[in-house]
Design an enzyme around this catalytic site. Structure first.
Site, short mmCIF file in Angstrom:
data_model
loop_
_atom_site.label_atom_id
_atom_site.label_comp_id
_atom_site.label_asym_id
_atom_site.label_seq_id
_atom_site.Cartn_x
_atom_site.Cartn_y
_atom_site.Cartn_z
N LYS A 9 -34.73 73.89 103.71
CA LYS A 9 -33.67 73.14 103.04
C LYS A 9 -32.77 74.07 102.20
O LYS A 9 -33.15 75.22 101.89
CB LYS A 9 -34.30 72.06 102.15
CG LYS A 9 -34.99 70.95 102.95
CD LYS A 9 -35.48 69.84 102.03
CE LYS A 9 -36.12 68.71 102.82
NZ LYS A 9 -36.51 67.56 101.92
N TYR A 49 -31.01 61.30 107.65
CA TYR A 49 -31.91 60.58 106.74
C TYR A 49 -31.61 59.08 106.70
O TYR A 49 -31.89 58.43 105.70
CB TYR A 49 -31.80 61.18 105.34
CG TYR A 49 -32.65 62.42 105.14
CD1 TYR A 49 -34.04 62.38 105.27
CD2 TYR A 49 -32.07 63.64 104.78
CE1 TYR A 49 -34.82 63.51 105.08
CE2 TYR A 49 -32.85 64.78 104.58
CZ TYR A 49 -34.22 64.70 104.73
OH TYR A 49 -35.00 65.81 104.53
N ASN A 112 -37.27 70.04 97.59
CA ASN A 112 -38.66 70.37 97.88
C ASN A 112 -38.84 71.34 99.05
O ASN A 112 -39.84 71.30 99.77
CB ASN A 112 -39.46 69.08 98.08
CG ASN A 112 -38.91 68.22 99.19
OD1 ASN A 112 -37.96 68.60 99.86
ND2 ASN A 112 -39.51 67.06 99.40
N HIS A 115 -38.56 70.49 105.26
CA HIS A 115 -38.71 69.18 105.90
C HIS A 115 -39.62 69.31 107.11
O HIS A 115 -39.65 70.36 107.77
CB HIS A 115 -37.35 68.65 106.37
CG HIS A 115 -37.46 67.48 107.32
ND1 HIS A 115 -37.59 66.18 106.88
CD2 HIS A 115 -37.52 67.44 108.68
CE1 HIS A 115 -37.71 65.37 107.95
NE2 HIS A 115 -37.67 66.10 109.04
N GLU A 126 -35.68 63.61 115.81
CA GLU A 126 -35.14 64.68 114.96
C GLU A 126 -34.85 65.95 115.75
O GLU A 126 -33.87 66.65 115.47
CB GLU A 126 -36.11 64.95 113.81
CG GLU A 126 -36.17 63.79 112.83
CD GLU A 126 -37.14 64.02 111.68
OE1 GLU A 126 -37.26 63.12 110.83
OE2 GLU A 126 -37.78 65.09 111.62
P1 IDP Z 1 -41.02 63.75 103.22
O1 IDP Z 1 -39.90 64.78 103.26
O2 IDP Z 1 -42.26 64.29 102.56
O3 IDP Z 1 -41.29 63.13 104.57
P2 IDP Z 1 -39.66 61.28 102.51
O4 IDP Z 1 -40.26 60.17 101.73
O5 IDP Z 1 -39.43 61.06 103.98
O6 IDP Z 1 -40.53 62.59 102.23
O7 IDP Z 1 -38.27 61.63 101.82
C1 IDP Z 1 -37.32 62.45 102.47
C2 IDP Z 1 -36.74 63.40 101.45
O8 IDP Z 1 -36.03 62.66 100.45
C3 IDP Z 1 -37.78 64.20 100.63
O9 IDP Z 1 -38.26 65.33 101.31
C4 IDP Z 1 -36.99 64.55 99.40
O10 IDP Z 1 -36.08 65.63 99.63
C5 IDP Z 1 -36.19 63.26 99.17
N1 IDP Z 1 -36.90 62.32 98.31
C6 IDP Z 1 -37.98 61.56 98.60
N2 IDP Z 1 -38.36 60.78 97.57
C7 IDP Z 1 -37.48 61.05 96.57
C8 IDP Z 1 -37.33 60.56 95.23
O11 IDP Z 1 -38.09 59.71 94.75
N3 IDP Z 1 -36.30 61.10 94.50
C9 IDP Z 1 -35.43 62.02 95.01
N4 IDP Z 1 -35.53 62.49 96.27
C10 IDP Z 1 -36.53 62.03 97.04
MG MG Z 2 -40.11 61.89 105.74
#
Ligand code: IDP
Ligand code: MG
Length: 132
Positions: A9, A49, A112, A115, A126
């Site tokens: 990312k 997304y 984070n 992905h 994807e």
């Molecule tokens: P994942 O990447 O672990 O699969 P997902 O729930 O699919 O997590 O969320 C996609 C992306 O959205 C996350 O990797 C993160 O960058 C962002 N994200 C998820 N939850 C939050 C939140 O509560 N606040 C802000 N960003 C979030």
């Molecule tokens: Mg996800």
């Protein structure tokens, strides 16, 4: 053999840790089938997304994912989807286990580091999003 989509990312690209993350990918036994440095537009990031479009964090997530370069990778390995999720760690770096990429390189639940696809069907979608 199974395939998954990984993204390094924009936060990781800005921190100059593309190489460290690719080192880990190779050390974990993945084969890099395809790889590209991209700059996602807002529409593209939103489309990628789309499953999260009704979440409160969606607009911020789209802004973040289109804020700079990102590296998209098509990875192949036995059990690739689950293994890459395990190497990444939990979504929130603060909750990710020691030794995971998100614990090591992630900054916040949004920024984070990486992905990974979460299931066979999403991996297929994807991968098709970036690699025709
Ligand atoms: P994942 O990447 O672990 O699969 P997902 O729930 O699919 O997590 O969320 C996609 C992306 O959205 C996350 O990797 C993160 O960058 C962002 N994200 C998820 N939850 C939050 C939140 O509560 N606040 C802000 N960003 C979030
Ligand atoms: Mg996800």
């Amino acid at each position: 053999m199974e395939r998954t989509l990984a993204i390094i990312k924009p936060d990781s690209v800005k921190k100059n840790v593309i190489g460290k993350i690719i080192n880990r990918i190779e050390a974990e036994g993945f084969r890099i089938v395809e790889m590209r440095l991209v700059r996602l537009g807002r529409d593209e990031a939103g489309a990628f997304y789309t499953v999260h479009r009704n979440r409160g964090f969606f607009e911020d997530l789209v802004a973040f994912m289109s804020s700079g370069g990102a590296v998209v990778l098509l990875l192949e390995r036995e059990n690739a989807i689950a293994h890459w999720r395990a190497v990444m760690g939990a979504t929130d770096p603060a909750k990710a286990a020691p030794g995971t990429l998100r614990r090591e390189f992630g900054f916040s639940i949004e920024r984070n580091a990486v992905h990974g696809s979460d299931a066979r069907e999403t991996a297929e979608t994807e991968i098709g999003f970036f690699f025709k």
